[in-house]
Motif scaffolding. Structure first.
Motif, PDB file in Angstrom:
ATOM      1  N   UNK A   1       0.810  -1.211   0.000  1.00 27.43           N
ATOM      2  CA  UNK A   1       0.000   0.000   0.000  1.00 27.43           C
ATOM      3  C   UNK A   1       0.850   1.271   0.000  1.00 27.43           C
ATOM      4  N   UNK A   2       2.103   1.175   0.508  1.00 23.23           N
ATOM      5  CA  UNK A   2       2.982   2.345   0.435  1.00 23.23           C
ATOM      6  C   UNK A   2       3.460   2.569  -0.996  1.00 23.23           C
ATOM      7  N   UNK A   3       3.520   1.491  -1.782  1.00 22.77           N
ATOM      8  CA  UNK A   3       3.895   1.624  -3.189  1.00 22.77           C
ATOM      9  C   UNK A   3       2.701   2.013  -4.043  1.00 22.77           C
ATOM     10  N   UNK A   4       1.546   1.425  -3.740  1.00 22.75           N
ATOM     11  CA  UNK A   4       0.322   1.661  -4.494  1.00 22.75           C
ATOM     12  C   UNK A   4      -0.850   1.509  -3.535  1.00 22.75           C
ATOM     13  N   UNK A   5      -1.499   2.609  -3.190  1.00 23.57           N
ATOM     14  CA  UNK A   5      -2.614   2.546  -2.218  1.00 23.57           C
ATOM     15  C   UNK A   5      -3.749   1.629  -2.656  1.00 23.57           C
ATOM     16  N   UNK A   6      -3.770   1.256  -3.947  1.00 29.25           N
ATOM     17  CA  UNK A   6      -4.837   0.395  -4.441  1.00 29.25           C
ATOM     18  C   UNK A   6      -4.551  -1.100  -4.206  1.00 29.25           C
ATOM     19  N   UNK A   7      -3.443  -1.423  -3.548  1.00 26.41           N
ATOM     20  CA  UNK A   7      -3.112  -2.826  -3.265  1.00 26.41           C
ATOM     21  C   UNK A   7      -4.217  -3.443  -2.402  1.00 26.41           C
ATOM     22  N   UNK A   8      -4.712  -4.616  -2.828  1.00 26.52           N
ATOM     23  CA  UNK A   8      -5.882  -5.233  -2.188  1.00 26.52           C
ATOM     24  C   UNK A   8      -5.538  -6.348  -1.201  1.00 26.52           C
ATOM     25  N   UNK A   9      -4.531  -7.150  -1.502  1.00 31.49           N
ATOM     26  CA  UNK A   9      -4.232  -8.306  -0.660  1.00 31.49           C
ATOM     27  C   UNK A   9      -2.803  -8.759  -0.892  1.00 31.49           C
ATOM     28  N   UNK A  10      -2.339  -9.670  -0.034  1.00 30.35           N
ATOM     29  CA  UNK A  10      -1.004 -10.245  -0.178  1.00 30.35           C
ATOM     30  C   UNK A  10      -1.081 -11.744   0.068  1.00 30.35           C
ATOM     31  N   UNK A  11      -0.210 -12.474  -0.586  1.00 24.60           N
ATOM     32  CA  UNK A  11      -0.121 -13.924  -0.424  1.00 24.60           C
ATOM     33  C   UNK A  11       1.339 -14.291  -0.182  1.00 24.60           C
ATOM     34  N   UNK A  12       1.573 -15.173   0.792  1.00 24.88           N
ATOM     35  CA  UNK A  12       2.933 -15.589   1.160  1.00 24.88           C
ATOM     36  C   UNK A  12       3.073 -17.101   1.032  1.00 24.88           C
ATOM     37  N   UNK A  13       4.163 -17.557   0.407  1.00 21.66           N
ATOM     38  CA  UNK A  13       4.367 -19.006   0.278  1.00 21.66           C
ATOM     39  C   UNK A  13       4.807 -19.603   1.609  1.00 21.66           C
ATOM     40  N   UNK A  14       4.268 -20.762   1.992  1.00 18.75           N
ATOM     41  CA  UNK A  14       4.587 -21.343   3.308  1.00 18.75           C
ATOM     42  C   UNK A  14       6.057 -21.725   3.444  1.00 18.75           C
ATOM     43  N   UNK A  15       6.684 -22.164   2.342  1.00 16.66           N
ATOM     44  CA  UNK A  15       8.092 -22.556   2.421  1.00 16.66           C
ATOM     45  C   UNK A  15       9.032 -21.401   2.664  1.00 16.66           C
ATOM     46  N   UNK A  16       8.556 -20.186   2.440  1.00 14.78           N
ATOM     47  CA  UNK A  16       9.381 -19.009   2.679  1.00 14.78           C
ATOM     48  C   UNK A  16       9.347 -18.538   4.113  1.00 14.78           C
ATOM     49  N   UNK A  17       8.494 -19.163   4.933  1.00 17.68           N
ATOM     50  CA  UNK A  17       8.419 -18.832   6.359  1.00 17.68           C
ATOM     51  C   UNK A  17       9.318 -19.830   7.087  1.00 17.68           C
ATOM     52  N   UNK A  18      10.563 -19.459   7.300  1.00 13.89           N
ATOM     53  CA  UNK A  18      11.567 -20.422   7.754  1.00 13.89           C
ATOM     54  C   UNK A  18      11.553 -20.667   9.266  1.00 13.89           C
TER      55      UNK A  18
END
Length: 601
Positions: A426-443
């Motif tokens: 949202x700091x880059x683009x206030x129109x950002x709606x959602x985010x998705x994170x891959x489980x394998x990247x949560x170490x």
């Protein structure tokens, strides 16, 4: 892309090789030269040849991931089944203790080999990752590791950086971290199924042969064929990954033709035992009945010429047997991860045939307990690198009110990262709606109670680095509602049907996951909502993901088809910004409630 040059062996390794070479002139070498019909004389008497059978110790571990210090939380514990059917947890891991356990295990064993199953580096804590894993390679040299396969994480920074870890030299952009140039690994990395796209040849040695007193044991090393699906596209650029079984069978024939009959495969692919306890008997009631996953089919199809399989990747613990294509039992092992276990396997070598007597193979996992003395050389190594890392690692970046674990289909840590990426988006683009994170990247998760001087609830940069060590960027892309529904379906279908990769959703995105169904039907389409409103298949949504997912990683290919791309800062910086903005010593952040995915089972 040029092939990676072969390792140069420095003084310590040279001394060991010279000693082994001298042994070839002994009676052991003469015994190996005997025809199979000739019975060696009685062992232990002057002038007599060795006995027919010789036990060879194989110590192995896998998926260290640069965990030099004892890992914290659940990452630093193993579960042990008790005789009465109950279980207990044991604190485990840390190279100071791993070194002591391996050295103690080798004591009195003249014929001992130490091997590993890949992912020695990559996704590492700050003490190693900050220095591009040079500290871990130094530690593995001190551990007297003889050989390892590559894993998928060896390609996190690409083949060129893997070549530097093998052969030494200063980092191309960071330079040298100390007054001495990094020397590289004393042991060979094996990459039999990783080929240069242009030359069609392996980028590293495909196999290596251990020799002592006429005994020869060959090692073939491979990583999972699907490495491009779990590593960023840049990391595997210019490479192709071949089938594990075909590759191992090919080089088993090569070794056999060279007179090497005893063969061990180091495979960075694994399975899932029915129990999480390290001492679970996965052969009860029959061979391999208690284990599932990719390694089962791989093991069933690898040529009987291979005598044992050392595996990894799934971070599971097992030491069991799976029948080879001839129907004979063959040992398959994995020592969990993070240096919490090591496997001790006895290979009984037949000097008459040059092969392993399979019926005599014994294998078991052992806990790297923290009740033994620390290895002083490892303590010195950790202290030295921690001193270099301290000014960066000890900086506070946030405060938490309780543990924020990384476990579960939807994890509190995964949700927190997704929220941080949405806020940054949202700091880059206030129109950002959602985010998705891959489980394998949560170490890892974040632990509230910490030993030392930082104070309970304080999150340091080092802890944040352990959670997100990949230096992925946060990217924004546009998707239609129909594409987002397809993204959710790809979590649980196609290549992810057997082992779903459930994306961690930011706050506001909710849906139902019905595990009583199969494939894409597990996503209840009518339940998918954003801020309480059903997704419009024709509407456009602005989505934040990391660069790995934005490239279609984890088999979620639709995420690689977004439009209007915008590349932001690295993901750890986004997490730091979120923690700094939303927490303080007097108002720490609480673990997310993990109520975004409703699970039916």
């Amino acid at each position: 892309m040029p092939a990676i040059s072969q390792p140069h062996h420095r003084r310590r390794r040279t001394v060991r090789l010279l000693a082994a070479a001298a042994g070839l002139a002994t009676a052991g070498a003469l015994a190996a030269a005997l025809p199979s019909s000739a019975a060696p004389a009685e062992a232990g008497k002057p002038g007599k040849l060795p006995s027919r059978y010789q036990d060879v110790q194989l110590l192995s571990f896998n998926d260290l991931h640069g965990n030099l210090e004892p890992p914290s939380g659940s990452s630093g514990r193993v579960t042990e089944l008790q005789a009465d059917g109950t279980s207990k947890t044991i604190d485990a891991g840390g190279v100071e203790y791993l070194a002591t356990h391996l050295r103690d295990a080798r004591a009195g064993n003249k014929y001992s080999i130490t091997a590993a199953g890949g992912d020695m580096v990559g996704a590492s804590p700050l003490i190693s990752g900050l220095f591009h894993d040079e500290p871990t390679i130094e530690a593995l040299n001190k551990l007297d590791l003889d050989v390892t396969s590559v894993g998928n994480h060896e390609f996190d920074e690409g083949a060129k950086e893997l070549g530097r870890l093998q052969n030494g030299g200063c980092h191309p952009t960071a330079g040298c971290y100390t007054d001495e140039e990094f020397e590289g690994a004393d042991f060979p990395y094996l990459a039999a199924n990783v080929l240069n796209e242009k030359t069609n040849k392996p980028i590293l040695k495909p196999y290596w042969v251990w020799k002592k007193d006429g005994i020869k044991v060959g090692f073939i090393g491979v990583t999972l064929e699907d490495t491009p699906g779990v590593v960023s596209a840049e990391g595997v650029k210019g490479l192709k990954f071949k089938d594990e079984v075909e590759t191992i069978n090919k080089y088993a024939r090569v070794l056999q033709a060279q007179g090497v009959k005893s063969i061990v495969a180091l495979i960075h692919e694994g399975g899932a035992p029915a129990s999480g306890a390290y001492n679970y008997n996965c052969d009860s009631p029959g061979a391999g009945d208690g284990i599932s996953g990719p390694i089962v089919d791989i093991a069933k199809n690898i040529t009987p010429q291979v005598d044992a399989l050392v595996t990894g990747h799934t971070h599971a613990a097992y030491a069991c047997t799976i029948n080879d294509p001839a129907g004979n039992p063959r040992t398959v092992t994995s020592a969990a991860s993070f240096g919490r276990l090591y496997t001790d396997t006895t290979l009984t070598y037949d000097r008459w045939t040059g092969d392993i007597a399979r019926t005599s193979v014994k294998s078991a996992n052992h806990v790297v307990t923290r009740t033994v003395a620390k290895a002083p050389d490892m303590t010195e190594l950790i202290s030295r690198w921690n001193t270099l890392a301290a000014p960066i690692g000890n900086r506070a970046i946030g405060y938490i009110s309780a543990d924020i674990p990384s476990t579960g289909t939807e994890s509190p840590m995964g949700d927190l990262i997704a929220d941080a990426q949405l806020a940054y988006g949202k700091t880059l683009d206030p129109e950002t709606d959602l985010a998705l994170m891959n489980p394998g990247g949560v170490r890892a998760g974040l632990t509230y109670a910490q030993k030392g001087t930082e104070g309970d609830g304080v999150v340091t940069y080092a802890e944040g680095f352990t959670v997100q060590p990949f230096s992925n960027t946060v990217n924004l892309q546009d998707f239609t509602g129909a594409q987002l529904i397809q993204v959710l379906k790809e979590q649980v279908s196609g290549s992810n049907a057997a082992s779903p990769k459930i994306l961690q959703p930011s706050s506001g995105l909710t849906y139902t996951l019905d595990l009583t169904k199969t494939g894409a039907d597990r996503i209840v389409v009518d339940s998918v909502k954003l801020n309480g409103t059903a997704l419009d298949p024709t509407a456009t949504y602005r989505v934040a993901t990391n660069s790995f997912l934005a490239g279609g990683g984890d088999g979620i290919t639709t995420l690689g088809q977004g439009t209007n791309d915008l590349v932001g800062t690295d993901d750890l910086a986004a997490l730091e910004q979120y923690l700094t903005a939303n927490s303080s010593a007097t108002s720490p952040i609480a673990p997310p409630a993990t109520n975004r995915i409703t699970i039916v089972q």
